[in-house]
Write an enzyme that holds these catalytic residues in place. Structure first.
Site, PDB file in Angstrom:
ATOM      1  N   ASP A  90       5.311  21.749  -7.589  1.00 41.54           N
ATOM      2  CA  ASP A  90       6.399  22.715  -7.732  1.00 41.54           C
ATOM      3  C   ASP A  90       7.731  22.043  -7.366  1.00 41.54           C
ATOM      4  O   ASP A  90       7.930  21.646  -6.213  1.00 41.54           O
ATOM      5  CB  ASP A  90       6.170  23.920  -6.810  1.00 41.54           C
ATOM      6  CG  ASP A  90       5.265  24.964  -7.426  1.00 41.54           C
ATOM      7  OD1 ASP A  90       5.135  24.974  -8.664  1.00 41.54           O
ATOM      8  OD2 ASP A  90       4.691  25.772  -6.681  1.00 41.54           O
TER       9      ASP A  90
ATOM     10  N   GLU B 176      -6.527  35.796 -14.181  1.00 36.05           N
ATOM     11  CA  GLU B 176      -6.498  34.378 -14.569  1.00 36.05           C
ATOM     12  C   GLU B 176      -7.324  33.556 -13.583  1.00 36.05           C
ATOM     13  O   GLU B 176      -8.056  34.088 -12.762  1.00 36.05           O
ATOM     14  CB  GLU B 176      -5.053  33.866 -14.603  1.00 36.05           C
ATOM     15  CG  GLU B 176      -4.315  33.988 -13.281  1.00 36.05           C
ATOM     16  CD  GLU B 176      -2.853  33.632 -13.384  1.00 36.05           C
ATOM     17  OE1 GLU B 176      -2.369  33.315 -14.485  1.00 36.05           O
ATOM     18  OE2 GLU B 176      -2.160  33.681 -12.341  1.00 36.05           O
TER      19      GLU B 176
END
Length: 324
Positions: A53, A210
């Protein structure tokens, strides 16, 4: 100048394979924001692959910024070695970015890395396959195009429904790929690991979001996944890899600072572990996440207990690889 250059080179090499300082156990790494763990156990070491990230704190960035996957390893579940970048999204020349969630497996002497990236041909997320001769790379595109593209699956009208690959190789050597946002999809692969061997199938799970992950223990197939949004981690079991799946309940609560959570399981040196991400580093948030790990024990009947997040993380569990 020559001595200075050699010194700089030595520092760079040392930094690329450095022992990462422990902070308090969890999150595992304090120098980078990491997300979406994928795990491989190989030759007495755990290899951990994470998205990186790179988003700036809100409100500077308001979406994910992910360009690469990092790789770390440990021989004792306590001290981690950083190996740097495993690969970037641009290993896939057909990709326009977005190094999202991944998974990895070893077949023979090859390491197959299944990665979510932006597929330029469909202007949507797709799944590519990279391959390497070492768990730390270098990885190369195994196909030259996406294995899974958005136009292969029409269950939803969103551009990110083909994400979060989870690769599972059964005891007979048959590989299966699971993936999907909102709808769980799966397909049998050929044993070359880069071609589908049959039609894409779907299955229904309660409130599936997910991050599907399949593993097998004592003849039981376990399918864990992220449920609802904000997400928490749950699981189901089956007698066959194709289901039917029986919902078993919650494994881990949702995070406080990010709505996502993404799990991977590993058996290492006789103990069981779950990897996940939260956002518990200073300045952590939805797009600045941090990978963590917990040790747990299966219940006597094979069910998975509820696993709380801790700052301590697991105790040391060294293997013979630590002596090498």
């Amino acid at each position: 100048m020559k001595k200075q250059s050699l010194g700089a080179l030595a520092l760079a090499v040392a930094a690329a394979c450095a022992v990462v300082p422990a902070i308090a156990g969890n999150p595992l790494f304090s120098d980078k924001f990491t997300a979406d763990p994928a795990v491989l156990v190989d030759k007495g070491r755990v290899y951990l692959y994470t998205g990186h990230d790179e988003a700036r704190p809100k409100p500077q960035d308001k979406d994910f910024v992910l360009n690469e996957w990092l790789v770390y390893s440990t021989c004792d579940m306590k001290n981690w070695t950083a190996h740097g970048t495993a690969l970037r999204y641009d290993v896939f020349k057909w990709s326009g970015g977005s190094a999202w969630a991944s998974d990895i497996t070893k077949v023979g002497n090859k390491y197959y890395f299944y990665a979510t990236v932006h597929d330029n041909s469909t202007n949507a997320k797709g799944i590519g396959v990279a391959v390497a001769d070492s768990p730390t790379g270098p990885f190369r595109d195994a196909i030259g195009k996406a294995l899974i593209t958005n136009d292969m699956t029409m269950e939803t009208d969103i551009a990110w429904d083909d994400i979060d690959p989870g690769i599972f190789v059964d005891d007979d050597g048959t590989p299966w790929l699971f993936w999907g946002n909102q709808t769980l999809k799966f397909v049998k692969l050929k044993k070359n690991m880069i071609e589908m061997d049959g039609d894409i199938q779907t299955t229904s799970l309660p409130h599936y979001t997910e991050a599907p992950y399949v593993h097998k223990r004592n003849g039981i197939y376990y399918l864990s996944y992220s449920r609802e949004f904000p997400e928490h981690t749950v699981y189901a079991t089956a007698k066959k890899v194709t289901g039917p799946w029986h919902y078993r309940g919650k494994i881990m609560d949702q995070n406080k600072k990010t709505p996502t959570i993404h799990q991977a399981f590993a058996e290492f040196n006789g103990k069981s572990y779950i990897f996940y991400h939260n956002a518990e580093l200073p300045t952590g948030d939805e797009f600045r996440r941090s990978v963590a790990v917990e040790e747990f024990k299966y219940n006597a009947d094979g069910t998975i207990p509820f696993i709380p997040q801790t700052t301590e993380g697991p105790a040391a569990n060294p293997t013979a690889a630590c002596k090498k």
